[in-house]
Design a protein around this motif. Sequence first.
Motif, PDB file in Angstrom:
ATOM      1  N   LYS A 184     -49.331   9.031  29.695  1.00  0.00           N
ATOM      2  CA  LYS A 184     -50.164   7.888  30.094  1.00  0.00           C
ATOM      3  C   LYS A 184     -51.442   8.373  30.757  1.00  0.00           C
ATOM      4  O   LYS A 184     -52.541   7.911  30.440  1.00  0.00           O
ATOM      5  CB  LYS A 184     -49.379   6.966  31.030  1.00  0.00           C
ATOM      6  CG  LYS A 184     -50.169   5.756  31.483  1.00  0.00           C
ATOM      7  CD  LYS A 184     -49.330   4.864  32.381  1.00  0.00           C
ATOM      8  CE  LYS A 184     -50.145   3.682  32.889  1.00  0.00           C
ATOM      9  NZ  LYS A 184     -49.338   2.789  33.738  1.00  0.00           N
ATOM     10  N   LEU A 241     -53.789  10.070  28.075  1.00  0.00           N
ATOM     11  CA  LEU A 241     -54.475   9.112  27.203  1.00  0.00           C
ATOM     12  C   LEU A 241     -55.501   8.293  27.985  1.00  0.00           C
ATOM     13  O   LEU A 241     -56.578   7.982  27.459  1.00  0.00           O
ATOM     14  CB  LEU A 241     -53.465   8.202  26.501  1.00  0.00           C
ATOM     15  CG  LEU A 241     -52.583   8.900  25.463  1.00  0.00           C
ATOM     16  CD1 LEU A 241     -51.555   7.938  24.901  1.00  0.00           C
ATOM     17  CD2 LEU A 241     -53.415   9.520  24.340  1.00  0.00           C
ATOM     18  N   CYS A 242     -55.211   7.973  29.230  1.00  0.00           N
ATOM     19  CA  CYS A 242     -56.183   7.269  30.066  1.00  0.00           C
ATOM     20  C   CYS A 242     -57.427   8.135  30.279  1.00  0.00           C
ATOM     21  O   CYS A 242     -58.558   7.646  30.186  1.00  0.00           O
ATOM     22  CB  CYS A 242     -55.562   6.875  31.402  1.00  0.00           C
ATOM     23  SG  CYS A 242     -56.632   5.839  32.421  1.00  0.00           S
ATOM     24  N   GLU A 255     -59.446   7.982  27.111  1.00  0.00           N
ATOM     25  CA  GLU A 255     -60.154   6.694  27.028  1.00  0.00           C
ATOM     26  C   GLU A 255     -61.350   6.689  27.977  1.00  0.00           C
ATOM     27  O   GLU A 255     -62.448   6.288  27.598  1.00  0.00           O
ATOM     28  CB  GLU A 255     -59.225   5.525  27.373  1.00  0.00           C
ATOM     29  CG  GLU A 255     -58.136   5.268  26.368  1.00  0.00           C
ATOM     30  CD  GLU A 255     -58.537   4.412  25.180  1.00  0.00           C
ATOM     31  OE1 GLU A 255     -59.739   4.126  24.985  1.00  0.00           O
ATOM     32  OE2 GLU A 255     -57.616   4.022  24.428  1.00  0.00           O
ATOM     33  N   GLU A 300     -52.364   0.677  30.198  1.00  0.00           N
ATOM     34  CA  GLU A 300     -50.948   0.764  29.846  1.00  0.00           C
ATOM     35  C   GLU A 300     -50.785   1.444  28.493  1.00  0.00           C
ATOM     36  O   GLU A 300     -51.706   1.393  27.658  1.00  0.00           O
ATOM     37  CB  GLU A 300     -50.309  -0.628  29.769  1.00  0.00           C
ATOM     38  CG  GLU A 300     -50.270  -1.380  31.083  1.00  0.00           C
ATOM     39  CD  GLU A 300     -49.390  -0.730  32.149  1.00  0.00           C
ATOM     40  OE1 GLU A 300     -48.448   0.003  31.782  1.00  0.00           O
ATOM     41  OE2 GLU A 300     -49.646  -0.957  33.341  1.00  0.00           O
ATOM     42  N   ILE A 301     -49.643   2.092  28.299  1.00  0.00           N
ATOM     43  CA  ILE A 301     -49.336   2.651  26.984  1.00  0.00           C
ATOM     44  C   ILE A 301     -48.113   1.933  26.419  1.00  0.00           C
ATOM     45  O   ILE A 301     -47.237   1.495  27.160  1.00  0.00           O
ATOM     46  CB  ILE A 301     -49.109   4.179  27.008  1.00  0.00           C
ATOM     47  CG1 ILE A 301     -47.905   4.567  27.867  1.00  0.00           C
ATOM     48  CG2 ILE A 301     -50.369   4.905  27.466  1.00  0.00           C
ATOM     49  CD1 ILE A 301     -47.523   6.047  27.759  1.00  0.00           C
ATOM     50  N   HIS A 302     -48.106   1.821  25.087  1.00  0.00           N
ATOM     51  CA  HIS A 302     -47.016   1.172  24.366  1.00  0.00           C
ATOM     52  C   HIS A 302     -46.654   2.082  23.193  1.00  0.00           C
ATOM     53  O   HIS A 302     -47.288   2.022  22.141  1.00  0.00           O
ATOM     54  CB  HIS A 302     -47.459  -0.208  23.857  1.00  0.00           C
ATOM     55  CG  HIS A 302     -48.146  -1.022  24.908  1.00  0.00           C
ATOM     56  ND1 HIS A 302     -47.461  -1.799  25.811  1.00  0.00           N
ATOM     57  CD2 HIS A 302     -49.461  -1.140  25.227  1.00  0.00           C
ATOM     58  CE1 HIS A 302     -48.324  -2.390  26.620  1.00  0.00           C
ATOM     59  NE2 HIS A 302     -49.539  -2.005  26.283  1.00  0.00           N
ATOM     60  N   VAL A 308     -49.260   6.058  19.767  1.00  0.00           N
ATOM     61  CA  VAL A 308     -49.222   5.234  20.974  1.00  0.00           C
ATOM     62  C   VAL A 308     -50.350   4.212  20.906  1.00  0.00           C
ATOM     63  O   VAL A 308     -51.476   4.535  20.555  1.00  0.00           O
ATOM     64  CB  VAL A 308     -49.378   6.101  22.248  1.00  0.00           C
ATOM     65  CG1 VAL A 308     -49.467   5.230  23.498  1.00  0.00           C
ATOM     66  CG2 VAL A 308     -48.219   7.076  22.366  1.00  0.00           C
ATOM     67  N   TRP A 309     -49.998   2.986  21.262  1.00  0.00           N
ATOM     68  CA  TRP A 309     -50.968   1.909  21.378  1.00  0.00           C
ATOM     69  C   TRP A 309     -51.304   1.783  22.860  1.00  0.00           C
ATOM     70  O   TRP A 309     -50.399   1.713  23.704  1.00  0.00           O
ATOM     71  CB  TRP A 309     -50.337   0.632  20.828  1.00  0.00           C
ATOM     72  CG  TRP A 309     -51.086  -0.639  21.047  1.00  0.00           C
ATOM     73  CD1 TRP A 309     -52.433  -0.837  20.982  1.00  0.00           C
ATOM     74  CD2 TRP A 309     -50.516  -1.915  21.356  1.00  0.00           C
ATOM     75  NE1 TRP A 309     -52.733  -2.143  21.218  1.00  0.00           N
ATOM     76  CE2 TRP A 309     -51.573  -2.832  21.457  1.00  0.00           C
ATOM     77  CE3 TRP A 309     -49.217  -2.355  21.553  1.00  0.00           C
ATOM     78  CZ2 TRP A 309     -51.374  -4.176  21.741  1.00  0.00           C
ATOM     79  CZ3 TRP A 309     -49.019  -3.695  21.844  1.00  0.00           C
ATOM     80  CH2 TRP A 309     -50.084  -4.585  21.923  1.00  0.00           C
ATOM     81  N   THR A 310     -52.579   1.816  23.213  1.00  0.00           N
ATOM     82  CA  THR A 310     -53.008   1.657  24.596  1.00  0.00           C
ATOM     83  C   THR A 310     -53.708   0.319  24.758  1.00  0.00           C
ATOM     84  O   THR A 310     -54.371  -0.159  23.834  1.00  0.00           O
ATOM     85  CB  THR A 310     -53.955   2.788  25.049  1.00  0.00           C
ATOM     86  OG1 THR A 310     -55.160   2.749  24.283  1.00  0.00           O
ATOM     87  CG2 THR A 310     -53.305   4.156  24.911  1.00  0.00           C
ATOM     88  N   TRP A 345     -53.655   5.690  19.206  1.00  0.00           N
ATOM     89  CA  TRP A 345     -53.791   7.143  19.286  1.00  0.00           C
ATOM     90  C   TRP A 345     -52.684   7.796  18.479  1.00  0.00           C
ATOM     91  O   TRP A 345     -51.545   7.335  18.490  1.00  0.00           O
ATOM     92  CB  TRP A 345     -53.681   7.598  20.741  1.00  0.00           C
ATOM     93  CG  TRP A 345     -54.837   7.171  21.578  1.00  0.00           C
ATOM     94  CD1 TRP A 345     -54.994   5.971  22.215  1.00  0.00           C
ATOM     95  CD2 TRP A 345     -56.004   7.927  21.868  1.00  0.00           C
ATOM     96  NE1 TRP A 345     -56.181   5.943  22.884  1.00  0.00           N
ATOM     97  CE2 TRP A 345     -56.825   7.137  22.688  1.00  0.00           C
ATOM     98  CE3 TRP A 345     -56.430   9.211  21.514  1.00  0.00           C
ATOM     99  CZ2 TRP A 345     -58.053   7.579  23.164  1.00  0.00           C
ATOM    100  CZ3 TRP A 345     -57.651   9.656  21.992  1.00  0.00           C
ATOM    101  CH2 TRP A 345     -58.447   8.849  22.805  1.00  0.00           C
ATOM    102  N   TRP A 395     -54.169  14.701  20.581  1.00  0.00           N
ATOM    103  CA  TRP A 395     -54.273  13.250  20.474  1.00  0.00           C
ATOM    104  C   TRP A 395     -55.677  12.858  20.042  1.00  0.00           C
ATOM    105  O   TRP A 395     -56.661  13.335  20.607  1.00  0.00           O
ATOM    106  CB  TRP A 395     -53.928  12.592  21.809  1.00  0.00           C
ATOM    107  CG  TRP A 395     -52.476  12.666  22.123  1.00  0.00           C
ATOM    108  CD1 TRP A 395     -51.845  13.614  22.876  1.00  0.00           C
ATOM    109  CD2 TRP A 395     -51.463  11.768  21.671  1.00  0.00           C
ATOM    110  NE1 TRP A 395     -50.496  13.369  22.918  1.00  0.00           N
ATOM    111  CE2 TRP A 395     -50.227  12.228  22.190  1.00  0.00           C
ATOM    112  CE3 TRP A 395     -51.466  10.618  20.869  1.00  0.00           C
ATOM    113  CZ2 TRP A 395     -49.029  11.572  21.943  1.00  0.00           C
ATOM    114  CZ3 TRP A 395     -50.266   9.978  20.631  1.00  0.00           C
ATOM    115  CH2 TRP A 395     -49.069  10.446  21.160  1.00  0.00           C
TER     116      TRP A 395
END
Length: 117
Positions: free
Chosen positions: A6, A9-10, A13, A68-70, A77-79, A98, A105
């Motif tokens: 998380k 990926l943040c 972004e 948030e990550i999903h 992963v969908w953010t 991603w 990533w």
Amino acid sequence: MNEALKEHLCQLEESLLKPEIRTSKIELTQILSDEFFEIGSSGKILYRNEEISEEGINLVKMKLYNFEIHPLSDEIVWTTYQVTNVETGQQSLRSSIWKCTEGRWQMYFHQGTKVSN
């Protein structure tokens, strides 16, 4: 999926909001996959191979929050998050997909949707 992913990926972004990344075609092409496309908050569809000039992409001052990550799989992963344009106050909801390929990533898809103020 864990807190380290998380955070990673943040950070990716957030890097896409930084002037030194947005103005570097080399940096952008490292983060955005060859197949990347975006549905911008304006409704315009943008493709990596058509929209990134040698000067990169337009500069913006944005603040990212509610990240948030999903997880969709081990490699995808969908953010989701929100951003506020620091200069205009305009808020938008953001969503990215991603994919991890060869240990790295990269963003494959992004969408921004303006929030009514």
